[in-house]
Each structure stands twice: as structure tokens, then as C-alpha cells.
Design a protein around this motif. Structure first.
Motif, PDB file in Angstrom:
ATOM      1  N   SER A 127      51.158  46.979  33.817  1.00 23.78           N
ATOM      2  CA  SER A 127      52.444  46.287  33.716  1.00 23.78           C
ATOM      3  C   SER A 127      53.088  46.489  32.348  1.00 23.78           C
ATOM      4  O   SER A 127      52.522  46.100  31.324  1.00 23.78           O
ATOM      5  N   LYS A 171      44.500  34.815  32.479  1.00 27.27           N
ATOM      6  CA  LYS A 171      45.828  34.215  32.613  1.00 27.27           C
ATOM      7  C   LYS A 171      46.043  33.289  31.426  1.00 27.27           C
ATOM      8  O   LYS A 171      45.277  32.349  31.234  1.00 27.27           O
ATOM      9  N   ASP A 193      50.006  28.196  30.478  1.00 27.76           N
ATOM     10  CA  ASP A 193      51.456  28.065  30.633  1.00 27.76           C
ATOM     11  C   ASP A 193      51.926  26.806  29.918  1.00 27.76           C
ATOM     12  O   ASP A 193      52.208  25.786  30.528  1.00 27.76           O
ATOM     13  N   LYS A 209      51.329  34.303  32.010  1.00 28.61           N
ATOM     14  CA  LYS A 209      51.145  35.684  32.478  1.00 28.61           C
ATOM     15  C   LYS A 209      49.666  36.044  32.419  1.00 28.61           C
ATOM     16  O   LYS A 209      48.893  35.446  31.670  1.00 28.61           O
ATOM     17  N   PRO A 230      47.425  41.251  36.731  1.00 28.41           N
ATOM     18  CA  PRO A 230      47.940  41.358  38.102  1.00 28.41           C
ATOM     19  C   PRO A 230      46.805  41.409  39.122  1.00 28.41           C
ATOM     20  O   PRO A 230      45.770  42.040  38.894  1.00 28.41           O
ATOM     21  N   ASP A 274      48.191  36.131  39.560  1.00 27.14           N
ATOM     22  CA  ASP A 274      49.283  35.846  40.497  1.00 27.14           C
ATOM     23  C   ASP A 274      48.811  35.699  41.938  1.00 27.14           C
ATOM     24  O   ASP A 274      49.608  35.712  42.868  1.00 27.14           O
ATOM     25  N   SER A 275      47.493  35.539  42.127  1.00 23.12           N
ATOM     26  CA  SER A 275      46.937  35.434  43.477  1.00 23.12           C
ATOM     27  C   SER A 275      46.707  33.970  43.856  1.00 23.12           C
ATOM     28  O   SER A 275      46.112  33.204  43.077  1.00 23.12           O
ATOM     29  N   ASP A 293      44.311  29.675  42.992  1.00 21.33           N
ATOM     30  CA  ASP A 293      45.143  28.525  42.616  1.00 21.33           C
ATOM     31  C   ASP A 293      44.311  27.308  42.246  1.00 21.33           C
ATOM     32  O   ASP A 293      44.637  26.573  41.302  1.00 21.33           O
TER      33      ASP A 293
END
Length: 291
Positions: free
Chosen positions: A144, A230, A233, A246, A249, A253-254, A258
Motif C-alpha cells: 500500500s 493495526k 485509532d 491503519k 491489509p 481491515d478484516s 473485529d
């Protein structure tokens, strides 16, 4: 029974002194020699915040600053904690020192089974999550362009950010071969991390913490050492705002993970102090001063 008034007064003064010593001890300015972007330093910062300890972050200059660090601690790695005349290197050694010296908010369970599990999970975090996430971060940087430029310091000139973004992914992969970051090694690290995060998510499915009814060293180790997968945030790290939330990848973001990242967000919200409430972020790397 009649109690001697002098004994009462003496006991009261003793209790008062004990409280003053606790307050004074908590008020001491601990010094954390660190790299802001280090996930092992983040593990220690989480523990310091949880224990409510005031500390000063001292950013070590890569290279020359590490020579000074060696003179002080006998080794070149961060984190290093300075508490008066005490110098402690290594995140685990620092955690155990803080538990002995500042026991008011314990992070190591007294129950033998819980303590054993706590140490096992901390070892998993240090030796597996911490090491493999470095390889995963390299994967994210090569995949990315946005992630690659976001990890640069906020003071990086725009033209340099554009140059970094323009580096072809194939060239980064070739450079990675020179430091052992072969495609097979990176993919193996990614697969292992996914399995670890799935397992941790199952452990956290119906409880707030990994080991006990309150956070332990295991929780702070896992939360801190997963930083490269990650980034938190929130305003907890002196990093570019674009980097917050961020990560790698395919993992960061999966929705599969969560449960894990929601748990970590909650841990941060409860116990990690934002930059405005803790020690001031470093303006840039500076050579450390040895007393």
C-alpha cells in the motif's frame, strides 16, 4: 480499654507518612528511553499509564543515541526505564520492576494458574506477535502506497513522501530479500498472526480480559505488541494522524478480527492516556544525556 493518646498520634502520623510516601513515589518523574514507534515501548507505556505513573519520554537517536544508551544500561535496545538510580532494560524486566516498586494496581495475578497463563501469553506476545508483526508490517508497506507514506514522520516534506510512494512494490520486495524478508517468510508470518488473532478473539469472546477479571501483563503485552498490525485509532502516539487506525491489509481491515481489535480499542479507551494527558511527545530524536 483505654488507649494511650501518644500511641494513637504515632499511629496516625505513621499512616500519614505512608500515604505521603506513596504520593511522593507516584509523583517521581520516571524516564522512559524509547522509540515512539516501538511496539515494545508501547507495551511499557500501557503499563505505566495503567498504574497511573508520571513519566517522561526520552526519544533515543538511532545510532549515536544508542551508544549513550549502552553507556547507561549496558545494551543498545529500547525500552529502558530510569527510576532514580535504578536502570532497567527490556520490556518484561521493566514490567516486573514496576510491579515490585509500584504494586498499587497489580498486573501480575497472585493466583498460580492465572499467573502462569499471564506469563505464557506475555511470552507469546513478545516472541511471536512482536517478531512476526515486523514482517507483516513490511508486507503492508510493500502493498500500500498510502500506508507507506502514512508511516513517515509528519515533518517529512511532501516531495519526499511522493518519492517514497513512487517506489515500486517489486523493488521493495527485492530490498526485503536482503534482510531475510522473502515472500515465503512474510507469508508465513501473516498466516501465523491470523491464527494467533483468531485464537485470542475466541478467548475474548465472552470476557473483558485475557486472564482475570482485571487487566494483567498479558493484556498490555498483547495490546502493545499488536501495534504494527493495526495502529491505535486515537491520540495515543506521536505519529501522523493518517496512520491512526491503519494497518496491515488483510488483517487490520478484516471483520474476522473485529472482536480482537474492538477489545483492544476498549482497553486503550479505559487505560491509555492520550498525548495531552501524559508526557509530552518528543519533537524529534535527540541524543540522550547520561548522568
Amino acid at each position: 480499654m483505654v488507649t494511650n493518646s501518644s500511641q494513637v498520634n504515632l499511629a496516625a502520623r505513621s499512616d500519614k507518612l505512608s500515604e505521603l510516601q506513596k504520593c511522593s513515589r507516584k509523583g517521581e518523574m520516571l524516564e522512559l528511553y524509547q522509540f515512539e514507534i516501538s511496539h515494545y515501548c508501547e507495551k511499557v507505556r500501557l503499563i505505566l499509564d495503567y498504574k497511573g505513573l508520571t513519566y517522561k519520554k526520552i526519544e533515543v537517536t538511532p545510532g549515536i543515541g544508542q551508544i549513550d544508551l549502552y553507556r547507561m544500561s549496558g545494551q543498545r535496545k529500547v525500552p529502558v526505564l530510569k527510576d532514580g538510580s535504578e536502570i532497567i532494560a527490556d520490556s518484561t524486566a521493566i514490567a516486573k520492576y514496576l510491579e515490585r516498586k509500584y504494586p498499587e494496581r497489580p498486573i501480575i495475578p497472585t493466583n498460580p494458574q492465572q499467573r502462569a497463563l499471564c506469563y505464557l501469553i506475555e511470552e507469546l506476545a513478545d516472541e511471536s506477535i512482536g517478531q512476526k508483526s515486523r514482517k507483516a508490517l513490511f508486507s503492508g508497506l510493500s502493498q500500500s502506497q498510502n500506508f507507506r507514506t502514512s508511516i513517515l514522520p509528519s515533518t517529512t516534506p511532501d516531495f519526499l513522501k511522493q518519492l517514497v510512494a513512487a517506489v515500486p512494490s517489486d523493488l521493495l520486495n527485492v530490498l526485503g530479500l536482503g534482510v531475510g524478508m522473502t515472500p515465503d517468510v512474510v507469508q508465513s508470518a501473516l498466516d501465523d498472526l491470523k491464527q494467533i488473532l483468531e485464537s485470542l478473539s475466541m478467548l475474548l469472546f465472552d470476557k473483558p480480559y485475557l486472564v482475570a477479571d482485571q487487566p494483567t501483563l498479558a493484556d498490555f503485552a498483547v495490546a502493545g505488541l499488536s501495534m504494527y498490525i493495526k495502529f491505535p485509532d486515537g491520540p495515543y502516539l506521536d505519529i501522523p494522524p493518517d496512520l491512526r487506525g491503519k494497518g496491515v491489509p488483510g488483517i487490520a481491515d478484516s471483520i474476522t478480527f473485529d472482536t480482537f481489535f474492538n477489545w483492544r480499542d476498549q482497553l486503550y479507551a479505559q487505560y491509555r492516556k492520550p498525548l495531552t494527558a501524559t508526557s509530552s511527545p518528543a519533537s524529534g530524536p535527540t541524543s540522550i544525556q547520561i548522568d
